[in-house]
Design a protein around this motif. Sequence first.
Motif, PDB file in Angstrom:
ATOM      1  N   TYR A  35       0.883  -1.358   0.149  1.00 16.50           N
ATOM      2  CA  TYR A  35      -0.124   0.237  -0.125  1.00 16.50           C
ATOM      3  C   TYR A  35       0.928   1.435   0.015  1.00 16.50           C
ATOM      4  O   TYR A  35       0.663   2.198  -0.779  1.00 16.50           O
ATOM      5  CB  TYR A  35      -1.072   0.157   1.234  1.00 16.50           C
ATOM      6  N   ALA A  36       1.635   1.224   0.881  1.00 11.57           N
ATOM      7  CA  ALA A  36       3.044   2.507   0.775  1.00 11.57           C
ATOM      8  C   ALA A  36       3.474   2.580  -0.528  1.00 11.57           C
ATOM      9  O   ALA A  36       3.563   3.577  -0.923  1.00 11.57           O
ATOM     10  CB  ALA A  36       3.649   2.344   1.976  1.00 11.57           C
ATOM     11  N   PHE A  37       4.060   1.327  -0.946  1.00 10.29           N
ATOM     12  CA  PHE A  37       4.658   1.489  -2.324  1.00 10.29           C
ATOM     13  C   PHE A  37       3.754   1.932  -3.454  1.00 10.29           C
ATOM     14  O   PHE A  37       4.117   2.843  -4.160  1.00 10.29           O
ATOM     15  CB  PHE A  37       5.005  -0.197  -2.700  1.00 10.29           C
ATOM     16  N   CYS A  38       2.626   1.441  -3.350  1.00  8.01           N
ATOM     17  CA  CYS A  38       1.716   2.127  -4.427  1.00  8.01           C
ATOM     18  C   CYS A  38       1.583   3.442  -4.160  1.00  8.01           C
ATOM     19  O   CYS A  38       1.184   4.337  -5.343  1.00  8.01           O
ATOM     20  CB  CYS A  38       0.218   1.220  -4.537  1.00  8.01           C
ATOM     21  N   THR A  39       1.139   4.097  -3.055  1.00  5.55           N
ATOM     22  CA  THR A  39       0.927   5.473  -2.765  1.00  5.55           C
ATOM     23  C   THR A  39       2.280   6.204  -3.252  1.00  5.55           C
ATOM     24  O   THR A  39       2.234   7.014  -4.026  1.00  5.55           O
ATOM     25  CB  THR A  39       0.897   5.627  -1.232  1.00  5.55           C
ATOM     26  N   GLN A  40       3.308   5.647  -2.965  1.00  2.00           N
ATOM     27  CA  GLN A  40       4.587   6.377  -3.488  1.00  2.00           C
ATOM     28  C   GLN A  40       4.764   6.490  -5.000  1.00  2.00           C
ATOM     29  O   GLN A  40       5.189   7.468  -5.722  1.00  2.00           O
ATOM     30  CB  GLN A  40       5.979   6.066  -2.592  1.00  2.00           C
ATOM     31  N   TYR A  41       4.425   5.380  -5.491  1.00  2.00           N
ATOM     32  CA  TYR A  41       4.489   4.992  -6.843  1.00  2.00           C
ATOM     33  C   TYR A  41       3.674   6.151  -7.567  1.00  2.00           C
ATOM     34  O   TYR A  41       3.926   6.768  -8.626  1.00  2.00           O
ATOM     35  CB  TYR A  41       4.185   3.672  -7.243  1.00  2.00           C
ATOM     36  N   PHE A  42       2.320   6.274  -7.214  1.00  4.27           N
ATOM     37  CA  PHE A  42       1.493   7.042  -7.803  1.00  4.27           C
ATOM     38  C   PHE A  42       1.814   8.651  -7.536  1.00  4.27           C
ATOM     39  O   PHE A  42       1.835   9.529  -8.316  1.00  4.27           O
ATOM     40  CB  PHE A  42       0.134   7.005  -7.544  1.00  4.27           C
ATOM     41  N   ARG A  43       2.354   9.006  -6.512  1.00  5.38           N
ATOM     42  CA  ARG A  43       2.957  10.354  -6.244  1.00  5.38           C
ATOM     43  C   ARG A  43       4.155  10.582  -7.098  1.00  5.38           C
ATOM     44  O   ARG A  43       4.075  11.800  -7.571  1.00  5.38           O
ATOM     45  CB  ARG A  43       3.467  10.464  -4.759  1.00  5.38           C
ATOM     46  N   ASN A  44       4.868   9.742  -7.378  1.00  2.85           N
ATOM     47  CA  ASN A  44       5.946   9.920  -8.169  1.00  2.85           C
ATOM     48  C   ASN A  44       5.623   9.940  -9.960  1.00  2.85           C
ATOM     49  O   ASN A  44       6.013  10.989 -10.349  1.00  2.85           O
ATOM     50  CB  ASN A  44       7.003   8.738  -8.141  1.00  2.85           C
ATOM     51  N   LEU A  45       4.869   9.357 -10.108  1.00  2.00           N
ATOM     52  CA  LEU A  45       4.028   9.481 -11.429  1.00  2.00           C
ATOM     53  C   LEU A  45       3.184  11.000 -11.563  1.00  2.00           C
ATOM     54  O   LEU A  45       3.421  11.319 -12.760  1.00  2.00           O
ATOM     55  CB  LEU A  45       2.907   8.245 -11.539  1.00  2.00           C
ATOM     56  N   LYS A  46       2.809  11.044 -10.607  1.00  2.00           N
ATOM     57  CA  LYS A  46       1.949  12.576 -10.601  1.00  2.00           C
ATOM     58  C   LYS A  46       3.093  13.771 -10.585  1.00  2.00           C
ATOM     59  O   LYS A  46       2.996  14.335 -11.605  1.00  2.00           O
ATOM     60  CB  LYS A  46       1.088  12.791  -9.557  1.00  2.00           C
ATOM     61  N   GLU A  47       4.302  13.610  -9.990  1.00  2.00           N
ATOM     62  CA  GLU A  47       5.217  14.493  -9.975  1.00  2.00           C
ATOM     63  C   GLU A  47       6.017  14.539 -11.357  1.00  2.00           C
ATOM     64  O   GLU A  47       6.334  15.666 -11.585  1.00  2.00           O
ATOM     65  CB  GLU A  47       6.253  14.315  -8.674  1.00  2.00           C
ATOM     66  N   SER A  48       6.317  13.458 -11.723  1.00  2.00           N
ATOM     67  CA  SER A  48       6.796  13.415 -13.031  1.00  2.00           C
ATOM     68  C   SER A  48       6.074  13.994 -14.245  1.00  2.00           C
ATOM     69  O   SER A  48       6.582  14.654 -15.267  1.00  2.00           O
ATOM     70  CB  SER A  48       7.290  11.979 -13.306  1.00  2.00           C
TER      71      SER A  48
END
Length: 64
Positions: A35-48
């Motif tokens: 869950y934490a991994f997916c949260t960070q993955y989507f944050r990184n995707l949004k930032e990129s």
Amino acid sequence: MTSKYTVEAKVPPELPAILKDLSREVLREQPTNIYAFCTQYFRNLKESEQGKAPSSDTTEKGHS
């Protein structure tokens, strides 16, 4: 059995590719907290997508 009251959800055309990429990263990283991994993955995707450098905080990835 299909209900006559079922509303078909409209799926954005890019969603399958996003989920495929996420699945690949989860399998590659094997995070302890998915869950934490997916949260960070989507944050990184949004930032990129916004032109920002993605954060590289591994504690957010679920590597506890």
